[in-house]
Scaffold this active site. Structure first.
Site, PDB file in Angstrom:
ATOM      1  N   LYS A 278       7.445 -17.770 -10.413  1.00 55.04           N
ATOM      2  CA  LYS A 278       6.687 -16.691 -11.049  1.00 55.04           C
ATOM      3  C   LYS A 278       5.484 -17.251 -11.824  1.00 55.04           C
ATOM      4  O   LYS A 278       5.638 -18.219 -12.579  1.00 55.04           O
ATOM      5  CB  LYS A 278       7.617 -15.932 -12.000  1.00 55.04           C
TER       6      LYS A 278
ATOM      7  N   LYS B 188     -12.718   2.268  16.661  1.00 53.71           N
ATOM      8  CA  LYS B 188     -11.491   1.461  16.524  1.00 53.71           C
ATOM      9  C   LYS B 188     -10.739   1.354  17.844  1.00 53.71           C
ATOM     10  O   LYS B 188     -10.191   0.322  18.182  1.00 53.71           O
ATOM     11  CB  LYS B 188     -10.593   2.081  15.441  1.00 53.71           C
TER      12      LYS B 188
ATOM     13  N   ASP C  36      -3.950  -9.396  13.376  1.00 56.90           N
ATOM     14  CA  ASP C  36      -3.989  -7.988  13.791  1.00 56.90           C
ATOM     15  C   ASP C  36      -2.909  -7.807  14.867  1.00 56.90           C
ATOM     16  O   ASP C  36      -3.058  -8.262  16.008  1.00 56.90           O
ATOM     17  CB  ASP C  36      -5.382  -7.632  14.325  1.00 56.90           C
ATOM     18  N   ILE C  37      -1.827  -7.164  14.464  1.00 57.85           N
ATOM     19  CA  ILE C  37      -0.653  -7.065  15.349  1.00 57.85           C
ATOM     20  C   ILE C  37      -0.985  -6.245  16.595  1.00 57.85           C
ATOM     21  O   ILE C  37      -0.712  -6.654  17.725  1.00 57.85           O
ATOM     22  CB  ILE C  37       0.536  -6.435  14.583  1.00 57.85           C
TER      23      ILE C  37
ATOM     24  N   LYS D 152     -10.064  -2.350  19.293  1.00 59.07           N
ATOM     25  CA  LYS D 152      -8.682  -2.855  19.440  1.00 59.07           C
ATOM     26  C   LYS D 152      -8.297  -2.992  20.914  1.00 59.07           C
ATOM     27  O   LYS D 152      -7.266  -3.580  21.237  1.00 59.07           O
ATOM     28  CB  LYS D 152      -7.690  -1.909  18.762  1.00 59.07           C
TER      29      LYS D 152
ATOM     30  N   ASP E 187      -4.358  -5.945   5.344  1.00 57.80           N
ATOM     31  CA  ASP E 187      -5.387  -6.708   6.052  1.00 57.80           C
ATOM     32  C   ASP E 187      -5.458  -8.157   5.579  1.00 57.80           C
ATOM     33  O   ASP E 187      -5.783  -9.042   6.336  1.00 57.80           O
ATOM     34  CB  ASP E 187      -6.756  -6.034   5.864  1.00 57.80           C
TER      35      ASP E 187
ATOM     36  N   ASN F 242       0.844  -1.204   0.000  1.00 54.73           N
ATOM     37  CA  ASN F 242       0.000   0.000   0.000  1.00 54.73           C
ATOM     38  C   ASN F 242       0.873   1.245   0.000  1.00 54.73           C
ATOM     39  O   ASN F 242       2.106   1.148  -0.025  1.00 54.73           O
ATOM     40  CB  ASN F 242      -0.968  -0.026   1.188  1.00 54.73           C
TER      41      ASN F 242
HETATM   42  N1  CTP Z   1      -2.983  -2.926  12.615  1.00 52.95           N
HETATM   43  C1  CTP Z   1      -2.209  -4.007  12.971  1.00 52.95           C
HETATM   44  N2  CTP Z   1      -2.356  -5.181  12.307  1.00 52.95           N
HETATM   45  C2  CTP Z   1      -3.252  -5.307  11.319  1.00 52.95           C
HETATM   46  C3  CTP Z   1      -4.058  -4.209  10.940  1.00 52.95           C
HETATM   47  C4  CTP Z   1      -3.887  -3.014  11.616  1.00 52.95           C
HETATM   48  O1  CTP Z   1      -1.380  -3.887  13.875  1.00 52.95           O
HETATM   49  N3  CTP Z   1      -3.373  -6.467  10.690  1.00 52.95           N
HETATM   50  C5  CTP Z   1      -2.841  -1.672  13.379  1.00 52.95           C
HETATM   51  C6  CTP Z   1      -2.284  -0.514  12.601  1.00 52.95           C
HETATM   52  O2  CTP Z   1      -0.859  -0.447  12.720  1.00 52.95           O
HETATM   53  C7  CTP Z   1      -2.957   0.670  13.282  1.00 52.95           C
HETATM   54  C8  CTP Z   1      -4.295   0.112  13.711  1.00 52.95           C
HETATM   55  O3  CTP Z   1      -4.127  -1.282  13.780  1.00 52.95           O
HETATM   56  O4  CTP Z   1      -2.289   1.058  14.459  1.00 52.95           O
HETATM   57  C9  CTP Z   1      -5.443   0.437  12.805  1.00 52.95           C
HETATM   58  O5  CTP Z   1      -5.123   0.165  11.473  1.00 52.95           O
HETATM   59  P1  CTP Z   1      -6.129   0.529  10.295  1.00 52.95           P
HETATM   60  O6  CTP Z   1      -5.538   0.080   9.004  1.00 52.95           O
HETATM   61  O7  CTP Z   1      -6.572   1.957  10.424  1.00 52.95           O
HETATM   62  O8  CTP Z   1      -7.394  -0.301  10.666  1.00 52.95           O
HETATM   63  P2  CTP Z   1      -7.769  -1.794  10.499  1.00 52.95           P
HETATM   64  O9  CTP Z   1      -7.654  -2.455  11.815  1.00 52.95           O
HETATM   65  O10 CTP Z   1      -7.041  -2.425   9.377  1.00 52.95           O
HETATM   66  O11 CTP Z   1      -9.319  -1.636  10.140  1.00 52.95           O
HETATM   67  P3  CTP Z   1     -10.008  -1.093   8.771  1.00 52.95           P
HETATM   68  O12 CTP Z   1      -9.023  -1.342   7.659  1.00 52.95           O
HETATM   69  O13 CTP Z   1     -11.222  -1.900   8.681  1.00 52.95           O
HETATM   70  O14 CTP Z   1     -10.285   0.361   8.980  1.00 52.95           O
END
Ligand code: CTP
Length: 412
Positions: free
Chosen positions: A292, A352, A311-312, A356, A282, A213
């Site tokens: 490849k 959020k 989700d870390i 979280k 995600d 991204n």
């Molecule tokens: N994050 C994470 N691990 C993931 C996804 C997100 O640690 N797999 C953490 C990001 O580093 C950030 C927070 O969660 O601190 C929110 O990330 P964001 O991309 O805004 O949200 P998502 O949890 O991915 O939710 P969505 O994409 O549905 O908004």
């Protein structure tokens, strides 16, 4: 930014070929808002002229303790009393030995001895041949100088003017500038280990392609720098970005979300603050191909299927230490999340934060900030919502670090 606005720095040059870098350093300090008074030893004048340094600093250079320009004929007193810091760059092995013994037979050493030790810090940037640097006498002097209150800015490593390669080069002017700026920041996170994630992750489709991204990593890198400036030990777990590592920060490079999780779990063990700025993918392709993926000429496109990444942030926040860190007090891990939203920032960020399970969540509009040098933030915690107006990412990072320090203040 003018990170050194209002600071008056006495820049001392001693004898060494690195004097040529002091010219650049002088410019850099001034560009950052400082005023600079140059003082040179006789040996330094063998390498660069006072004329050059006067032109760059826009002030007459001092070299002698008998300089009659001062009405009281005491430049060692006058110049040291007005300084916010004395920075010796380059600092030769000989000058270090001199400082150590409190010898004062030239203006610069006399001034260092005469400075009010609790008000005017002494910063030294050594520069010498690698054998001189490694010599037990130099190392012994260094230890003692630090015990006497001097701040060592370190040395670089690499090719030396003498043709040898090793430790002892003076740090580059911009590295020294970063260190001087850091020196003046309040040490609100001293004693903490701060873990930061930054940048995107990269999820492989096959050995040559993947999904990622637009996150530039700039906000996370700025936070790592600000936490280091605030006196913390900092580990930065970075996805694939080509940004320079902030000075003094330990960087762990990772690619995928899974790699990032593993690194974070390892380094979080003794961390007290975790700030998750990474834009973690995600989803990842369910089965990355070993080779490849080729076009077969039929016009058919590969069918990709995805699985959700861990989700870390949530994993850490819901761990035993994460739960104990919720209040910011005690021995836990204080977790700070970021929310990259495209609309309804406050409502989405509030949701959020709760989903979280983190004590602090920072909301920003992703498309408006990706790749930029500035940002605007909403900081949400149990105490309420704080708005950080648009500013450079480093300024915002410093404010955020101060908020984390406040929330964890009895913890270090
Ligand atoms: N994050 C994470 N691990 C993931 C996804 C997100 O640690 N797999 C953490 C990001 O580093 C950030 C927070 O969660 O601190 C929110 O990330 P964001 O991309 O805004 O949200 P998502 O949890 O991915 O939710 P969505 O994409 O549905 O908004």
């Amino acid at each position: 930014m003018n990170d050194l606005a209002g600071k008056h720095i006495v820049l001392g040059l001693t004898g060494g070929i690195a004097c040529y870098k002091a010219a650049e350093l002088c410019r850099a300090l001034i560009k950052e808002g400082a005023t600079v008074q140059v003082v040179m030893t006789e040996a330094a004048e063998q390498f660069i002229t006072p004329v050059s340094m006067q032109a760059l600093s826009n002030r007459p250079v001092y070299g002698s303790q008998w300089d009659a320009r001062e009405p009281n004929n005491m430049p060692h007193i006058n110049l040291s009393r007005e300084a916010d810091a004395i920075l010796i760059a380059p600092c030769s092995a000989d000058f270090m030995a001199k400082l150590l013994h409190g010898r004062s037979d030239d203006l610069l050493s006399l001034m260092c001895l005469a400075r009010p030790i609790d008000k005017v810090p002494l910063l030294i940037a050594p520069a010498m041949n690698r054998e001189m640097w490694a010599h037990p006498a130099t190392q012994r002097n260094l230890t003692q100088l630090q015990a006497d209150g001097a701040t060592l800015l370190g040395v670089g490593s690499g090719f030396q003017a003498c043709g040898e390669t090793g430790d002892g080069r003076m740090l580059e002017p911009l590295e020294l500038l970063e260190d001087v700026i850091a020196f003046f920041q309040p040490k609100v996170l001293a004693g903490h280990h701060v873990l930061v994630t930054a940048g995107p992750t990269y999820e492989a489709i096959d050995p040559v392609r993947g999904i990622t991204n637009l996150s530039s990593g700039k906000m996370g890198f700025a936070i790592a720098r600000a936490a280091h400036e605030a006196g913390a030990r900092v580990t930065l777990v970075a996805g694939p970005v080509s940004l320079a590592t902030p000075r003094g920060v330990t960087r762990i490079n990772v690619k995928s979300a899974q790699n990032m999780l593993e690194a974070v779990v390892e380094y979080a063990r003794d961390a007290s603050v975790f700030i998750a700025t990474a834009a973690v993918a995600d989803w990842r392709p369910a089965n990355a191909a070993d080779q490849k993926i080729k076009k077969d000429g039929s016009g058919k496109t590969p069918q990709l299927s995805f699985v959700e990444n861990p989700d870390i942030l949530a994993t850490l926040a819901q761990s035993e230490r994460g739960k104990r860190g919720l209040t910011g007090q005690g021995e836990g891990l204080f977790c700070v999340g970021f929310a990259a939203e495209s609309e309804n920032l406050l409502a989405n960020a509030q949701t959020k934060r709760l989903s979280k399970g983190v004590p602090m969540l920072v909301g920003n509009i992703g498309p408006a900030t990706f790749g930029q040098d500035d940002n605007a933030l909403l900081v949400l915690s149990e105490q309420g919502v704080q708005e950080f107006e648009r500013a450079s990412k480093l300024e915002l990072a410093r404010k955020l670090v101060a908020s984390c320090a406040y929330a964890t203040k009895d913890k270090a």
